[in-house]
Design a protein around this motif. Sequence first.
Motif, PDB file in Angstrom:
ATOM      1  N   ASN A   1       0.841  -1.193   0.000  1.00 27.34           N
ATOM      2  CA  ASN A   1       0.000   0.000   0.000  1.00 27.34           C
ATOM      3  C   ASN A   1       0.875   1.242   0.000  1.00 27.34           C
ATOM      4  OD1 ASN A   1      -1.488  -2.316   1.478  1.00 27.34           O
ATOM      5  ND2 ASN A   1      -3.115  -0.944   0.848  1.00 27.34           N
ATOM      6  N   LEU A   2       0.756   2.033  -1.028  1.00 29.30           N
ATOM      7  CA  LEU A   2       1.590   3.228  -1.163  1.00 29.30           C
ATOM      8  C   LEU A   2       0.823   4.476  -0.722  1.00 29.30           C
ATOM      9  CD1 LEU A   2       3.238   2.548  -4.647  1.00 29.30           C
ATOM     10  CD2 LEU A   2       3.962   1.796  -2.367  1.00 29.30           C
ATOM     11  N   CYS A   3       1.574   5.408  -0.113  1.00 28.45           N
ATOM     12  CA  CYS A   3       1.002   6.685   0.297  1.00 28.45           C
ATOM     13  C   CYS A   3       1.945   7.787  -0.155  1.00 28.45           C
ATOM     14  CB  CYS A   3       0.825   6.739   1.814  1.00 28.45           C
ATOM     15  SG  CYS A   3       0.205   8.330   2.390  1.00 28.45           S
ATOM     16  N   ARG A   4       1.396   8.804  -0.813  1.00 25.43           N
ATOM     17  CA  ARG A   4       2.255   9.894  -1.292  1.00 25.43           C
ATOM     18  C   ARG A   4       2.185  11.102  -0.366  1.00 25.43           C
ATOM     19  NH1 ARG A   4      -1.501  11.830  -6.412  1.00 25.43           N
ATOM     20  NH2 ARG A   4      -3.306  12.342  -5.131  1.00 25.43           N
ATOM     21  N   CYS A   5       1.404  11.012   0.715  1.00 24.56           N
ATOM     22  CA  CYS A   5       1.175  12.195   1.544  1.00 24.56           C
ATOM     23  C   CYS A   5       1.863  12.151   2.910  1.00 24.56           C
ATOM     24  CB  CYS A   5      -0.319  12.383   1.804  1.00 24.56           C
ATOM     25  SG  CYS A   5      -1.320  12.555   0.331  1.00 24.56           S
ATOM     26  N   THR A   6       1.769  11.041   3.603  1.00 25.92           N
ATOM     27  CA  THR A   6       2.035  11.045   5.047  1.00 25.92           C
ATOM     28  C   THR A   6       3.486  10.787   5.422  1.00 25.92           C
ATOM     29  OG1 THR A   6       1.620   8.687   5.248  1.00 25.92           O
ATOM     30  CG2 THR A   6      -0.285  10.143   5.503  1.00 25.92           C
ATOM     31  N   GLY A   7       4.278  10.253   4.513  1.00 23.35           N
ATOM     32  CA  GLY A   7       5.617   9.825   4.885  1.00 23.35           C
ATOM     33  C   GLY A   7       5.624   8.554   5.703  1.00 23.35           C
ATOM     34  N   TYR A   8       4.473   7.938   5.866  1.00 22.21           N
ATOM     35  CA  TYR A   8       4.280   6.612   6.477  1.00 22.21           C
ATOM     36  C   TYR A   8       4.353   6.581   7.993  1.00 22.21           C
ATOM     37  CZ  TYR A   8       4.504   4.806   1.736  1.00 22.21           C
ATOM     38  OH  TYR A   8       4.260   4.575   0.417  1.00 22.21           O
ATOM     39  N   MET A   9       5.143   7.458   8.646  1.00 21.82           N
ATOM     40  CA  MET A   9       5.290   7.302  10.098  1.00 21.82           C
ATOM     41  C   MET A   9       3.950   7.447  10.821  1.00 21.82           C
ATOM     42  SD  MET A   9       8.053   6.115  10.938  1.00 21.82           S
ATOM     43  CE  MET A   9       7.561   6.040  12.655  1.00 21.82           C
ATOM     44  N   ARG A  10       3.133   8.383  10.382  1.00 21.86           N
ATOM     45  CA  ARG A  10       1.826   8.553  11.045  1.00 21.86           C
ATOM     46  C   ARG A  10       0.926   7.343  10.790  1.00 21.86           C
ATOM     47  NH1 ARG A  10       0.225  14.960  10.697  1.00 21.86           N
ATOM     48  NH2 ARG A  10       2.059  15.688  11.801  1.00 21.86           N
ATOM     49  N   ILE A  11       1.105   6.729   9.652  1.00 18.58           N
ATOM     50  CA  ILE A  11       0.335   5.510   9.385  1.00 18.58           C
ATOM     51  C   ILE A  11       0.803   4.399  10.326  1.00 18.58           C
ATOM     52  CG2 ILE A  11      -0.030   3.671   7.685  1.00 18.58           C
ATOM     53  CD1 ILE A  11      -0.134   5.881   5.550  1.00 18.58           C
ATOM     54  N   PHE A  12       2.118   4.245  10.450  1.00 15.05           N
ATOM     55  CA  PHE A  12       2.630   3.201  11.346  1.00 15.05           C
ATOM     56  C   PHE A  12       2.166   3.448  12.788  1.00 15.05           C
ATOM     57  CE2 PHE A  12       6.496   2.886   8.289  1.00 15.05           C
ATOM     58  CZ  PHE A  12       5.731   2.166   7.383  1.00 15.05           C
ATOM     59  N   GLU A  13       2.181   4.720  13.193  1.00 15.99           N
ATOM     60  CA  GLU A  13       1.706   5.043  14.555  1.00 15.99           C
ATOM     61  C   GLU A  13       0.209   4.750  14.705  1.00 15.99           C
ATOM     62  OE1 GLU A  13       5.004   8.614  15.046  1.00 15.99           O
ATOM     63  OE2 GLU A  13       2.880   9.123  15.109  1.00 15.99           O
ATOM     64  N   SER A  14      -0.528   4.990  13.637  1.00 18.75           N
ATOM     65  CA  SER A  14      -1.968   4.679  13.671  1.00 18.75           C
ATOM     66  C   SER A  14      -2.177   3.188  13.869  1.00 18.75           C
ATOM     67  CB  SER A  14      -2.635   5.116  12.359  1.00 18.75           C
ATOM     68  OG  SER A  14      -2.438   6.484  12.113  1.00 18.75           O
ATOM     69  N   VAL A  15      -1.375   2.391  13.181  1.00 14.28           N
ATOM     70  CA  VAL A  15      -1.497   0.929  13.288  1.00 14.28           C
ATOM     71  C   VAL A  15      -1.108   0.486  14.702  1.00 14.28           C
ATOM     72  CG1 VAL A  15      -0.702  -1.292  12.395  1.00 14.28           C
ATOM     73  CG2 VAL A  15      -1.086   0.626  10.826  1.00 14.28           C
ATOM     74  N   GLN A  16      -0.045   1.077  15.236  1.00 11.59           N
ATOM     75  CA  GLN A  16       0.371   0.704  16.594  1.00 11.59           C
ATOM     76  C   GLN A  16      -0.723   1.035  17.593  1.00 11.59           C
ATOM     77  OE1 GLN A  16       4.065   2.932  16.464  1.00 11.59           O
ATOM     78  NE2 GLN A  16       5.294   1.065  16.393  1.00 11.59           N
ATOM     79  N   GLN A  17      -1.342   2.208  17.445  1.00 14.24           N
ATOM     80  CA  GLN A  17      -2.421   2.567  18.371  1.00 14.24           C
ATOM     81  C   GLN A  17      -3.615   1.630  18.192  1.00 14.24           C
ATOM     82  OE1 GLN A  17      -3.355   6.671  19.361  1.00 14.24           O
ATOM     83  NE2 GLN A  17      -5.488   6.287  18.828  1.00 14.24           N
ATOM     84  N   ALA A  18      -3.905   1.292  16.938  1.00 17.59           N
ATOM     85  CA  ALA A  18      -5.032   0.378  16.669  1.00 17.59           C
ATOM     86  C   ALA A  18      -4.758  -0.990  17.296  1.00 17.59           C
ATOM     87  CB  ALA A  18      -5.256   0.250  15.168  1.00 17.59           C
ATOM     88  N   ALA A  19      -3.505  -1.421  17.234  1.00 21.93           N
ATOM     89  CA  ALA A  19      -3.172  -2.726  17.821  1.00 21.93           C
ATOM     90  C   ALA A  19      -3.413  -2.694  19.325  1.00 21.93           C
ATOM     91  CB  ALA A  19      -1.719  -3.075  17.514  1.00 21.93           C
ATOM     92  N   GLN A  20      -2.994  -1.594  19.964  1.00 22.59           N
ATOM     93  CA  GLN A  20      -3.223  -1.478  21.412  1.00 22.59           C
ATOM     94  C   GLN A  20      -4.711  -1.468  21.728  1.00 22.59           C
ATOM     95  OE1 GLN A  20      -1.171   2.041  22.667  1.00 22.59           O
ATOM     96  NE2 GLN A  20       0.838   1.169  22.336  1.00 22.59           N
ATOM     97  N   LEU A  21      -5.451  -0.701  20.945  1.00 22.22           N
ATOM     98  CA  LEU A  21      -6.885  -0.561  21.200  1.00 22.22           C
ATOM     99  C   LEU A  21      -7.617  -1.874  20.969  1.00 22.22           C
ATOM    100  CD1 LEU A  21      -9.261   1.331  21.842  1.00 22.22           C
ATOM    101  CD2 LEU A  21      -9.339   1.910  19.415  1.00 22.22           C
TER     102      LEU A  21
END
Length: 168
Positions: free
Chosen positions: A141-161
């Motif tokens: 999955n490619l993203c041209r906007c976020t630089g990916y770190m915020r996506i990775f952080e979103s996934v980490q938070q989702a995993a915790q939740l």
Amino acid sequence: MTQITLTINGATQTLSVPPMKRLLDVLREDLALTGTKEGCGEGECGACAVLLDNGNGVELVNSCLIPALQANNTTITTIEGLAPALSSIPSPLSPIQQCFLEKGGAQCGICTPGMILATHHLLSKHPNPTLDEIKEGLAGNLCRCTGYMRIFESVQQAAQLTQHTTNP
Ligand code: FES
Ligand code: FES
């Protein structure tokens, strides 16, 4: 034209479509499920990703590469099906969607439905993924906007939740 039967987001539907019509276009044009996006149209970006079960388990697939006939008799989850079908908290968003919203994992939004479905698929296999597992799980999955770190952080938070809920 050929008749195909799909179970999409819990509802079984029979459609008459050209056999080689892309599943992406069947979803968007025939079923008005426009949450599934088109980026590259050639299997490289993951914007069109959906979850598909052909009887051998759920896979994350690029719907721009799948002819309608190949999707016959499969079970499909699109982004529209995620929140009402799988959320176990009182919100119109699924826990993963909520985390992408809170962590800034979505900007223009074109990649977001595919990212969220890829995250759901990842967390179903790895409920507490490492950063490397997250990167691998979202590699298609490619993203041209976020630089990916915020996506990775979103996934980490989702995993915790989602460790506190039954489903991501
Ligand atoms: S639109 Fe299908 S992979 Fe890019
Ligand atoms: S948020 Fe724009 S492509 Fe990912």
